[in-house]
Design a protein around this motif. Structure first.
Motif, PDB file in Angstrom:
ATOM      1  N   VAL A 141       0.856  -1.184   0.000  1.00 42.12           N
ATOM      2  CA  VAL A 141       0.000   0.000   0.000  1.00 42.12           C
ATOM      3  C   VAL A 141       0.892   1.234   0.000  1.00 42.12           C
ATOM      4  O   VAL A 141       1.909   1.272   0.691  1.00 42.12           O
ATOM      5  N   ALA A 142       0.501   2.231  -0.788  1.00 44.03           N
ATOM      6  CA  ALA A 142       1.264   3.481  -0.851  1.00 44.03           C
ATOM      7  C   ALA A 142       0.458   4.604  -0.213  1.00 44.03           C
ATOM      8  O   ALA A 142      -0.776   4.650  -0.344  1.00 44.03           O
ATOM      9  N   PHE A 143       1.163   5.494   0.488  1.00 43.13           N
ATOM     10  CA  PHE A 143       0.533   6.604   1.208  1.00 43.13           C
ATOM     11  C   PHE A 143       1.190   7.924   0.823  1.00 43.13           C
ATOM     12  O   PHE A 143       2.413   8.017   0.741  1.00 43.13           O
ATOM     13  N   GLY A 144       0.360   8.950   0.643  1.00 37.22           N
ATOM     14  CA  GLY A 144       0.863  10.291   0.432  1.00 37.22           C
ATOM     15  C   GLY A 144       1.053  11.009   1.758  1.00 37.22           C
ATOM     16  O   GLY A 144       0.636  10.518   2.822  1.00 37.22           O
ATOM     17  N   ARG A 145       1.644  12.191   1.717  1.00 45.58           N
ATOM     18  CA  ARG A 145       1.983  12.947   2.929  1.00 45.58           C
ATOM     19  C   ARG A 145       0.765  13.316   3.765  1.00 45.58           C
ATOM     20  O   ARG A 145       0.876  13.513   4.979  1.00 45.58           O
ATOM     21  N   LEU A 146      -0.392  13.379   3.151  1.00 41.87           N
ATOM     22  CA  LEU A 146      -1.634  13.671   3.869  1.00 41.87           C
ATOM     23  C   LEU A 146      -1.807  12.754   5.078  1.00 41.87           C
ATOM     24  O   LEU A 146      -2.398  13.140   6.091  1.00 41.87           O
ATOM     25  N   HIS A 147      -1.268  11.561   5.008  1.00 42.14           N
ATOM     26  CA  HIS A 147      -1.471  10.564   6.062  1.00 42.14           C
ATOM     27  C   HIS A 147      -0.278  10.434   7.010  1.00 42.14           C
ATOM     28  O   HIS A 147      -0.219   9.496   7.809  1.00 42.14           O
ATOM     29  N   LEU A 148       0.654  11.374   6.938  1.00 43.65           N
ATOM     30  CA  LEU A 148       1.851  11.297   7.771  1.00 43.65           C
ATOM     31  C   LEU A 148       1.522  11.216   9.262  1.00 43.65           C
ATOM     32  O   LEU A 148       2.038  10.350   9.971  1.00 43.65           O
ATOM     33  N   ALA A 149       0.680  12.089   9.764  1.00 47.25           N
ATOM     34  CA  ALA A 149       0.379  12.096  11.200  1.00 47.25           C
ATOM     35  C   ALA A 149      -0.225  10.770  11.652  1.00 47.25           C
ATOM     36  O   ALA A 149       0.138  10.235  12.702  1.00 47.25           O
ATOM     37  N   ALA A 150      -1.123  10.225  10.854  1.00 46.18           N
ATOM     38  CA  ALA A 150      -1.761   8.951  11.212  1.00 46.18           C
ATOM     39  C   ALA A 150      -0.752   7.809  11.194  1.00 46.18           C
ATOM     40  O   ALA A 150      -0.790   6.912  12.045  1.00 46.18           O
ATOM     41  N   LEU A 151       0.167   7.821  10.238  1.00 46.53           N
ATOM     42  CA  LEU A 151       1.190   6.775  10.171  1.00 46.53           C
ATOM     43  C   LEU A 151       2.134   6.866  11.366  1.00 46.53           C
ATOM     44  O   LEU A 151       2.503   5.849  11.956  1.00 46.53           O
ATOM     45  N   LEU A 152       2.516   8.075  11.741  1.00 47.36           N
ATOM     46  CA  LEU A 152       3.414   8.253  12.882  1.00 47.36           C
ATOM     47  C   LEU A 152       2.740   7.876  14.207  1.00 47.36           C
ATOM     48  O   LEU A 152       3.420   7.554  15.183  1.00 47.36           O
ATOM     49  N   ALA A 153       1.408   7.914  14.247  1.00 43.37           N
ATOM     50  CA  ALA A 153       0.672   7.604  15.476  1.00 43.37           C
ATOM     51  C   ALA A 153       0.451   6.109  15.672  1.00 43.37           C
ATOM     52  O   ALA A 153      -0.021   5.691  16.730  1.00 43.37           O
ATOM     53  N   LEU A 154       0.798   5.290  14.683  1.00 45.49           N
ATOM     54  CA  LEU A 154       0.607   3.846  14.829  1.00 45.49           C
ATOM     55  C   LEU A 154       1.476   3.314  15.954  1.00 45.49           C
ATOM     56  O   LEU A 154       2.575   3.790  16.200  1.00 45.49           O
ATOM     57  N   ALA A 155       0.961   2.288  16.629  1.00 44.92           N
ATOM     58  CA  ALA A 155       1.714   1.680  17.729  1.00 44.92           C
ATOM     59  C   ALA A 155       1.302   0.222  17.861  1.00 44.92           C
ATOM     60  O   ALA A 155       0.263  -0.192  17.345  1.00 44.92           O
TER      61      ALA A 155
END
Length: 196
Positions: A141-155
Motif C-alpha cells: 500500500v502506498a501513502f501520500g503525505r496527507l497521512h503522515l500524522a496517522a502513520l506516525l501515530a501507529l503503535a
C-alpha cells in the motif's frame, strides 16, 4: 515528490516456526533467493530509495538487505507489533520523504511493475493507493503525505489497515497475483501465486 519504499522485515514469523529457530525471511525459495531478498529486489527495481526496518534481535536480515542496497533501520519496539515498526520506519525517513510505499518482507512474488504503478498513482495525486487483481485488494500500500500524522501515530500491533479503511483509496489494477502471496508457513515457500 520523494517517495520512499518501506520494507517491513522485523517480524518473528511465529506461524512459520513457532519455536523461533528459523526466520522465514531467510529461507530459500525454489529459485534459490531468500524470501526477504526477493521482496527487496522487487522494491529496489522500482524505487530509488528503500528503507528496511528490522528488529533489535535481528538474525541476519539486516546484512542481507544492506548488501542489496537498502538503508536499514532497527526498531527497538519491533516486538510490540507491525504498527510500531511502520511508525519507526516513517519517522526514520523524515524529513526527506513525503510519500511511502509500504511493502512486507514476506511477499517475495510481487512484480516491480506493481510497485511502480502504486508510486505513479501517488505521484498523480492519490492519497492512498492499493493494488487490485481480479477485483481483490492486496499489498503493498502506498501513502501520500496527507497521512503522515496517522502513520506516525501507529503503535503496537495496529498496522495501517485502519487508515486505509477510513480514507479515500485509489485502486490500481495490476494483474499481479503476487499481491496476495505472503509466506506464512514452510509450504508457502513452494507456492508461486501465478502458478496456481
Amino acid at each position: 515528490m520523494a517517495l520512499v519504499g518501506i520494507l517491513l522485515a522485523a517480524g518473528k514469523g511465529r506461524r512459520f516456526d513457532p519455536s523461533g529457530a528459523r526466520n522465514k525471511l531467510l529461507q530459500a525459495l525454489p529459485g534459490g533467493a531468500m524470501v526477504v531478498e526477493a521482496s527487496a529486489r522487487a522494491l529496489l527495481a522500482a524505487l530509488p530509495k528503500v528503507s528496511a526496518v528490522v528488529g533489535p534481535d535481528d538474525t541476519g536480515v539486516a546484512a542481507q538487505l544492506e548488501a542489496l542496497g537498502c538503508e536499514v533501520t532497527v526498531c527497538p519496539d519491533a516486538d510490540t507489533g507491525m504498527g510500531a515498526s511502520l511508525a519507526h520506519a516513517i519517522s526514520h525517513s523524515l524529513p526527506d520523504a513525503d510519500a511511502w510505499l509500504v511493502a512486507l518482507g514476506d511477499m517475495p512474488h510481487l512484480r516491480p511493475s506493481t510497485h511502480a504503478a502504486l508510486a505513479a498513482a501517488i505521484a498523480g495525486g492519490a492519497g492512498i493507493a492499493v493494488p487490485v487483481t481480479e477485483g481483490r485488494r492486496g499489498n503493498p500500500v502506498a501513502f501520500g503525505r496527507l497521512h503522515l500524522a496517522a502513520l506516525l501515530a501507529l503503535a503496537g500491533d495496529e498496522g495501517a489497515r485502519r487508515i486505509v479503511k477510513s480514507a479515500p483509496v485509489t485502486e490500481v489494477e495490476v494483474g499481479d497475483p503476487g499481491i496476495f502471496g505472503d509466506v506464512d508457513t514452510p509450504a508457502d515457500l513452494l507456492i508461486r501465486p501465478d502458478s496456481g
